[in-house]
Motif scaffolding. Structure first.
Motif, short mmCIF file in Angstrom:
data_model
loop_
_atom_site.label_atom_id
_atom_site.label_comp_id
_atom_site.label_asym_id
_atom_site.label_seq_id
_atom_site.Cartn_x
_atom_site.Cartn_y
_atom_site.Cartn_z
N LEU A 61 31.72 -29.43 -39.12
CA LEU A 61 32.56 -29.81 -40.26
C LEU A 61 33.29 -28.61 -40.82
N ALA A 62 32.65 -27.45 -40.80
CA ALA A 62 33.29 -26.23 -41.31
C ALA A 62 34.50 -25.83 -40.46
N ALA A 83 37.95 -25.61 -44.64
CA ALA A 83 37.63 -24.26 -45.08
C ALA A 83 36.84 -24.23 -46.39
N ASN A 84 36.79 -25.33 -47.10
CA ASN A 84 36.12 -25.37 -48.39
C ASN A 84 34.63 -25.70 -48.18
N GLY A 85 33.78 -24.69 -48.36
CA GLY A 85 32.35 -24.85 -48.15
C GLY A 85 31.72 -25.89 -49.06
N ASP A 86 32.21 -26.01 -50.29
CA ASP A 86 31.67 -27.00 -51.21
C ASP A 86 31.94 -28.42 -50.72
N ARG A 96 33.38 -39.02 -41.38
CA ARG A 96 33.94 -39.97 -42.35
C ARG A 96 33.68 -39.50 -43.78
N ARG A 97 32.51 -38.94 -44.02
CA ARG A 97 32.20 -38.42 -45.35
C ARG A 97 33.09 -37.22 -45.67
N ASP A 153 29.07 -31.11 -49.67
CA ASP A 153 29.05 -32.47 -50.23
C ASP A 153 29.05 -33.51 -49.11
N ALA A 154 29.86 -33.28 -48.09
CA ALA A 154 29.93 -34.23 -46.97
C ALA A 154 28.58 -34.31 -46.25
N ILE A 155 27.92 -33.17 -46.08
CA ILE A 155 26.62 -33.17 -45.40
C ILE A 155 25.58 -33.90 -46.25
N GLN A 156 25.58 -33.64 -47.53
CA GLN A 156 24.64 -34.34 -48.41
C GLN A 156 24.89 -35.84 -48.37
N ASP A 157 26.15 -36.24 -48.48
CA ASP A 157 26.49 -37.66 -48.43
C ASP A 157 26.12 -38.28 -47.09
#
Length: 190
Positions: free
Chosen positions: A51-52, A56-59, A96-97, A63-67
């Motif tokens: 995903l990274a 480029a935005n780590g936040d 998708r997240r 969030d996508a990983i948590q979701d």
């Protein structure tokens, strides 16, 4: 005695580091938090790396990983082991997240005044453009088989071998479908 699907049963499944991904999903479907922890430990590192590469935005990636893992927890009972590998299922949820997070992030950015606006990365713009631009319309015109190959090889950056494993098809089929899909996309975008 009636046969009950392992995905719907309520009997606890013993999980440990040697449990298969399928067994971990089955255990998560019964509410075992330990199974979700093991899935997270196995899959979050590679998911974060992939995903990274798209954002480029780590936040936003975090969030996508948590979701993603919340969705895995909630949807474990609906996972169909005959439909593919657990890693492919997690990746589908994750991307998708990420797209959803980027949309939310983009909407938030649009609300900022120009003096405080944050510039999106090129990857963010491309990822959003794939779904909403001319390319998105062209991708939508592809058959699901061709679209899956393009998503795996181009958008996800997988090699032919990795895409074949992910999609459960021979490498030669991946190459042929990619060639056909590119030709159709060229015609649609011309």
């Amino acid at each position: 005695m009636r046969s009950v699907s392992r995905w719907r049963r309520r009997d606890p499944v013993v999980v440990d580091d040697d449990s298969s991904d399928v067994d971990l999903v089955a255990a998560a479907a019964t509410g075992q938090v330990a199974a979700l922890r093991l899935l997270h430990r196995r899959h979050a590192p590679w998911l974060r790396a992939r995903l990274a590469r798209r954002c480029a935005n780590g936040d936003v990636v975090d969030d996508a990983i948590q979701d993603t893992f919340v969705a895995v927890w909630r949807g474990a009972g609906r996972f169909d082991p005959g439909a593919g590998e657990v890693a492919a299922w997690i990746w589908t949820i994750g991307v998708r997240r990420l797209i959803s997070s980027l949309r939310t992030s983009r909407a938030a950015h649009e609300e900022l005044d120009e003096a405080h606006a944050i510039t999106e990365s090129a990857e963010d713009r491309v990822l959003l453009g794939v779904e909403h631009g001319d390319l998105g319309a062209a991708m939508g015109s592809l058959s699901p088989e061709l679209r899956a190959v393009i998503q795996a090889t181009v958008l996800d950056g997988l090699t032919t071998r990795e895409a074949a494993r992910l999609l459960g098809i021979p490498e030669g089929t991946v190459k042929t479908r990619a060639m056909r899909a590119r030709a159709k996309l060229r015609r649609a975008l011309a």
